[in-house]
Design a protein around this motif. Sequence first.
Motif, mmCIF file in Angstrom:
data_model
loop_
_atom_site.group_PDB
_atom_site.id
_atom_site.type_symbol
_atom_site.label_atom_id
_atom_site.label_comp_id
_atom_site.label_asym_id
_atom_site.label_seq_id
_atom_site.Cartn_x
_atom_site.Cartn_y
_atom_site.Cartn_z
ATOM 1 N N ALA A 9 0.850 -1.187 0.000
ATOM 2 C CA ALA A 9 0.000 0.000 0.000
ATOM 3 C C ALA A 9 0.884 1.235 0.000
ATOM 4 O O ALA A 9 2.021 1.204 0.489
ATOM 5 N N ALA A 10 0.357 2.313 -0.553
ATOM 6 C CA ALA A 10 1.119 3.554 -0.638
ATOM 7 C C ALA A 10 1.345 4.123 0.765
ATOM 8 O O ALA A 10 0.756 3.672 1.743
ATOM 9 N N ASP A 11 2.196 5.119 0.874
ATOM 10 C CA ASP A 11 2.363 5.836 2.131
ATOM 11 C C ASP A 11 1.016 6.424 2.529
ATOM 12 O O ASP A 11 0.157 6.665 1.676
ATOM 13 N N ASN A 12 0.891 6.669 3.820
ATOM 14 C CA ASN A 12 -0.354 7.267 4.311
ATOM 15 C C ASN A 12 -1.561 6.346 4.208
ATOM 16 O O ASN A 12 -2.696 6.785 4.321
ATOM 17 N N ALA A 13 -1.324 5.070 3.963
ATOM 18 C CA ALA A 13 -2.432 4.121 4.003
ATOM 19 C C ALA A 13 -2.824 3.920 5.465
ATOM 20 O O ALA A 13 -2.137 4.383 6.373
ATOM 21 N N VAL A 14 -3.921 3.248 5.673
ATOM 22 C CA VAL A 14 -4.428 3.037 7.035
ATOM 23 C C VAL A 14 -4.367 1.549 7.366
ATOM 24 O O VAL A 14 -4.779 0.724 6.549
ATOM 25 N N ALA A 15 -3.828 1.217 8.523
ATOM 26 C CA ALA A 15 -3.836 -0.174 8.973
ATOM 27 C C ALA A 15 -5.068 -0.423 9.838
ATOM 28 O O ALA A 15 -5.673 0.525 10.350
ATOM 29 N N LEU A 16 -5.432 -1.698 9.963
ATOM 30 C CA LEU A 16 -6.599 -2.074 10.779
ATOM 31 C C LEU A 16 -6.133 -3.047 11.840
ATOM 32 O O LEU A 16 -5.283 -3.892 11.562
ATOM 33 N N ASP A 17 -6.691 -2.950 13.027
ATOM 34 C CA ASP A 17 -6.331 -4.022 13.959
ATOM 35 C C ASP A 17 -7.140 -5.259 13.605
ATOM 36 O O ASP A 17 -8.140 -5.198 12.877
ATOM 37 N N ASP A 18 -6.660 -6.408 14.065
ATOM 38 C CA ASP A 18 -7.179 -7.665 13.534
ATOM 39 C C ASP A 18 -8.486 -8.109 14.192
ATOM 40 O O ASP A 18 -8.842 -9.271 14.153
ATOM 41 N N MET A 19 -9.216 -7.159 14.758
ATOM 42 C CA MET A 19 -10.593 -7.409 15.195
ATOM 43 C C MET A 19 -11.559 -6.959 14.092
ATOM 44 O O MET A 19 -12.775 -7.136 14.210
ATOM 45 N N ILE A 20 -11.003 -6.315 13.046
ATOM 46 C CA ILE A 20 -11.857 -5.724 12.010
ATOM 47 C C ILE A 20 -11.811 -6.610 10.769
ATOM 48 O O ILE A 20 -10.734 -6.899 10.236
ATOM 49 N N LEU A 21 -12.983 -7.039 10.315
ATOM 50 C CA LEU A 21 -13.055 -8.052 9.262
ATOM 51 C C LEU A 21 -12.737 -7.489 7.883
ATOM 52 O O LEU A 21 -13.252 -6.447 7.485
ATOM 53 N N THR A 22 -11.884 -8.225 7.177
ATOM 54 C CA THR A 22 -11.569 -7.926 5.779
ATOM 55 C C THR A 22 -11.748 -9.214 4.995
ATOM 56 O O THR A 22 -11.660 -10.305 5.569
ATOM 57 N N THR A 23 -11.985 -9.099 3.697
ATOM 58 C CA THR A 23 -12.250 -10.304 2.903
ATOM 59 C C THR A 23 -11.013 -10.809 2.170
ATOM 60 O O THR A 23 -11.008 -11.918 1.666
ATOM 61 N N ASP A 24 -9.965 -9.971 2.092
ATOM 62 C CA ASP A 24 -8.792 -10.390 1.335
ATOM 63 C C ASP A 24 -7.652 -10.848 2.246
ATOM 64 O O ASP A 24 -6.503 -10.928 1.829
ATOM 65 N N SER A 25 -7.970 -11.123 3.494
ATOM 66 C CA SER A 25 -6.956 -11.634 4.411
ATOM 67 C C SER A 25 -7.680 -12.312 5.556
ATOM 68 O O SER A 25 -8.896 -12.202 5.692
ATOM 69 N N THR A 26 -6.927 -12.980 6.401
ATOM 70 C CA THR A 26 -7.557 -13.551 7.588
ATOM 71 C C THR A 26 -7.905 -12.426 8.556
ATOM 72 O O THR A 26 -7.358 -11.333 8.487
ATOM 73 N N THR A 27 -8.827 -12.708 9.458
ATOM 74 C CA THR A 27 -9.079 -11.839 10.612
ATOM 75 C C THR A 27 -9.070 -12.776 11.815
ATOM 76 O O THR A 27 -9.917 -13.661 11.917
ATOM 77 N N THR A 28 -8.098 -12.593 12.699
ATOM 78 C CA THR A 28 -7.837 -13.619 13.716
ATOM 79 C C THR A 28 -8.307 -13.261 15.111
ATOM 80 O O THR A 28 -8.392 -14.129 15.968
ATOM 81 N N ALA A 29 -8.562 -11.991 15.382
ATOM 82 C CA ALA A 29 -8.845 -11.545 16.751
ATOM 83 C C ALA A 29 -7.725 -11.966 17.702
ATOM 84 O O ALA A 29 -7.960 -12.098 18.903
ATOM 85 N N GLY A 30 -6.543 -12.193 17.150
ATOM 86 C CA GLY A 30 -5.407 -12.573 17.995
ATOM 87 C C GLY A 30 -5.540 -13.955 18.606
ATOM 88 O O GLY A 30 -4.844 -14.286 19.561
ATOM 89 N N SER A 31 -6.457 -14.769 18.063
ATOM 90 C CA SER A 31 -6.756 -16.055 18.676
ATOM 91 C C SER A 31 -6.363 -17.209 17.768
ATOM 92 O O SER A 31 -6.550 -17.143 16.549
ATOM 93 N N LYS A 32 -5.865 -18.257 18.360
ATOM 94 C CA LYS A 32 -5.618 -19.493 17.610
ATOM 95 C C LYS A 32 -6.932 -19.993 17.019
ATOM 96 O O LYS A 32 -6.959 -20.606 15.953
#
Lengths: 383, 478
Positions: A9-32
């Motif tokens: 992603a370009a500079d100034n993009a925004v990251a998401l913490d992994d409690m927020i669902l995305t469809t192009d990656s896993t979303t783990t909630a930090g949990s096994k």
Amino acid sequence: MLYIQKFDAADNAVALDDMILTTDSTTTAGSKMLANYTSLFEAEVVTKLKAAGYAIAGKANVGEFGLDLMGETSHFGPVEADGKLVGAPAAILASEPVKAVVCFDVNGAPRRMAALSDALFVKPTYGTVSRYGTIPAACSGETVGVMARNADDAAEILAAIMGHDDKDGTSLPAEKCKLGEAAPVKKIAVVGDLTAGTDADMAAKVDAAKASLAASGIEVAEIDCSVMAAAKTAWGILMSAELCNNVSRYDGVKFGHRTENYTNIDELYTNSRTEAFGMLTKTTILYGSETLSTENYMKVYDKAMRVRRVIVEAFADIFAEFDAVLVPAASKCALTADDDAFDEAFYTAPASITGLPAVAAKGVQLVGRAFSEATLLSLAKVL
Amino acid sequence: MRYETVIGLEVHIELATESKIFCSCSAKFGGEQNDHVCPACCGMPGMLPIVNRHVVDLGMTAGLMLNCHINRTTTFDKKSYYYPDLPCSYQTTQWFAPVAVNGLVEIETSKGKKGIRIKQIHMEEDAGKLVHDDWTDTTLVDFNRTSVPLCEIVSQPDLSSAEEVVAYLERLRSLLRFAKVSDCRMEQGSMRCDVNLSVRPEGSTKLGVRTEMKNMNSLSAIVRAIEYETARHIDAIENGTEELVQETRRWDDVKGKSYAMRSKETAGDYRYFPDPNIMPVVIDDAWFDGIKASLPEFPEIKRARYTGEYGLSDYDAGLLTESRAFCDCFEDALAVCGSAKEVANWLISDVMNILNKRQLTVDELAIDGKALGALIKLCMDGTVQRGNAKKILTAMFDETITDPEAYAKEHGFIVSNDTGAMDEVVTRIVASDPKSVADFKGGKEKALMALFGKCMKELKGNCDPQKLRERLLAEINK
């Protein structure tokens, strides 16, 4: 681990913490439990960020279901520096060219991360940012917020994600879901009951904040409000009960971790959950399960709900005279994995349980009236 | 000693909504397994429940039909238990403030009339279905039924015999079908019943040990189960054959026996609490009044009106008022054609015949009542012959016909006033069939019918039969 998954992603993009669902990656909630879980739909905040032209930089590591201090319970390991907890979102802001990290504030972790680093976190009023597509933990108080390096960046991203959403039954009407104008601030309260128990470093941070506010012409007054100290226990009860209920869907049947060691349905449930949940989640489940039992419901859960109303009223009384409340973000300026998440919630629970907006930076939080995010962000500039 | 049976019922009915209670998936019965499923109704994290307003409409309607008080602020609560057909491991139901409370249903049995009190009606979501495959020894889950909206109607323990239970269930079914709350089909599972039963010495006010039989889905099975359980309880009390315990039992209708499933001691704690994602539903005056205004007349009131106001026989009125669809069709048709007797005849004979032939139930009647009225009117004023009108009626079941007259014109079903055409056909047919003419003149009445039929066929049925008969006789006797 900083990122569970990182995108180009370009500079100034925004990251998401992994409690927020995305469809192009896993979303783990930090949990096994959800280590390999990919959602079929994305969170409303992701859709809104994309629509506003922001790219997604990646998914930041989080503590399991957002319950912990600062990410130390993540299945993917904590983010620390010199043995002190930092948390992935704060570390990403310190080292990566992202504009902000959009985080899910369940039990104050993003506020602690920001206040104990050089970052700032704004937790908006409950119901002004959609929770659609966030992994549910403690639905009655958890809120999507923004961690950024400064108040202007936080305001920019917050404005992009606020808004009414028909897909969230607790979403407020559109006119309420806007980042308003900053109002003038005359008086700020420091609740004595909430500054107790801090170490000398944190006490110094609180004093520094008071001094900065006073220097910009704001009257800072110490007040007593003993009921605020009950927020920790009440929120602990509500959060545990809701968490227990929300994670009961992870049973090894449909998705998420499934044990290989079972011969019947009870073993499938028990072993899948035993293997995949961390200790804090398990403790919270047990605690929550107890608070909701027929025997305890009225004397524990219902009482916590009543305490919630009392605290809402206490804040209303304070806001009749003061424009914001200054609260330490933690008991000390450096937390380790040995510290206790339920104990540290003493400082973050008042804003969690009431759904009031808060800005955390420089060791402290400012909790304000509903819909006063812009005012709080302008105050953060003088801290 | 004489004993009395004390029975309370929990009746689950599937609500007649298009979509599920918290998502937009279809709530229809059937479909391929896991066809009617989305992330919300299979428990994926991040979906939030949005209450289907129509579910509340129907919950309120059920409450009003059963004379309940409607809670104007009603809440949804979570009930936790683990079972693979429950995707979230909690069911969203109503525990603290159900939509309707304190109702009354009047039933009639051989012993006369009796009021059965309703404790409450609450709305909730259904669970999925487990499919066991003996061949591979696996169990699969079908989530089509998860989150299909239900109402649970909880009675007070006011019932005291199988006959009363049947009368009560039939009364519920009639009222709820009339109000279009549910189709209440026990065989499809859209009406299911849990029977709570205890036995006590006659005259005692203390309740005996209660057992519950779950998910009963036929009236005959319910009757047998109540008779069996009553006998089992009395036997246990009188002869000490077993110790009665509060428990859930399964009824095996094939063996005619009930079996213990789980006792109260081992039953789980459901850990109810208010769902923080669903704001309390506030029913304002406009909403409440709108539902109240939409309630149908009770079937027995309609029946009385049909006999009194329209002069129908009690038998005909009874047939018509068995189904809301028939009543609606009757009233719509009557408004157009003005003859209650004609409409009743058409519905009870012709329409019922077609339904029977097509193996449809009376509730599945879907023809437009106004169009039926228009058709009957065409028939009454002689514009269309009855035979042709029946053909149009049959066509109404296959296609939407809103203007029967236009349809009749298009298909050549209008009675012709062109006497020239009739004259021509009669002259030709009589000339072409001297044998029939001779037979008729020789006293064979049937021969006239043969000639009449030939003429009618030539004219495609579009003539006044009386006139045709007169004209035919005149031609033969010329």
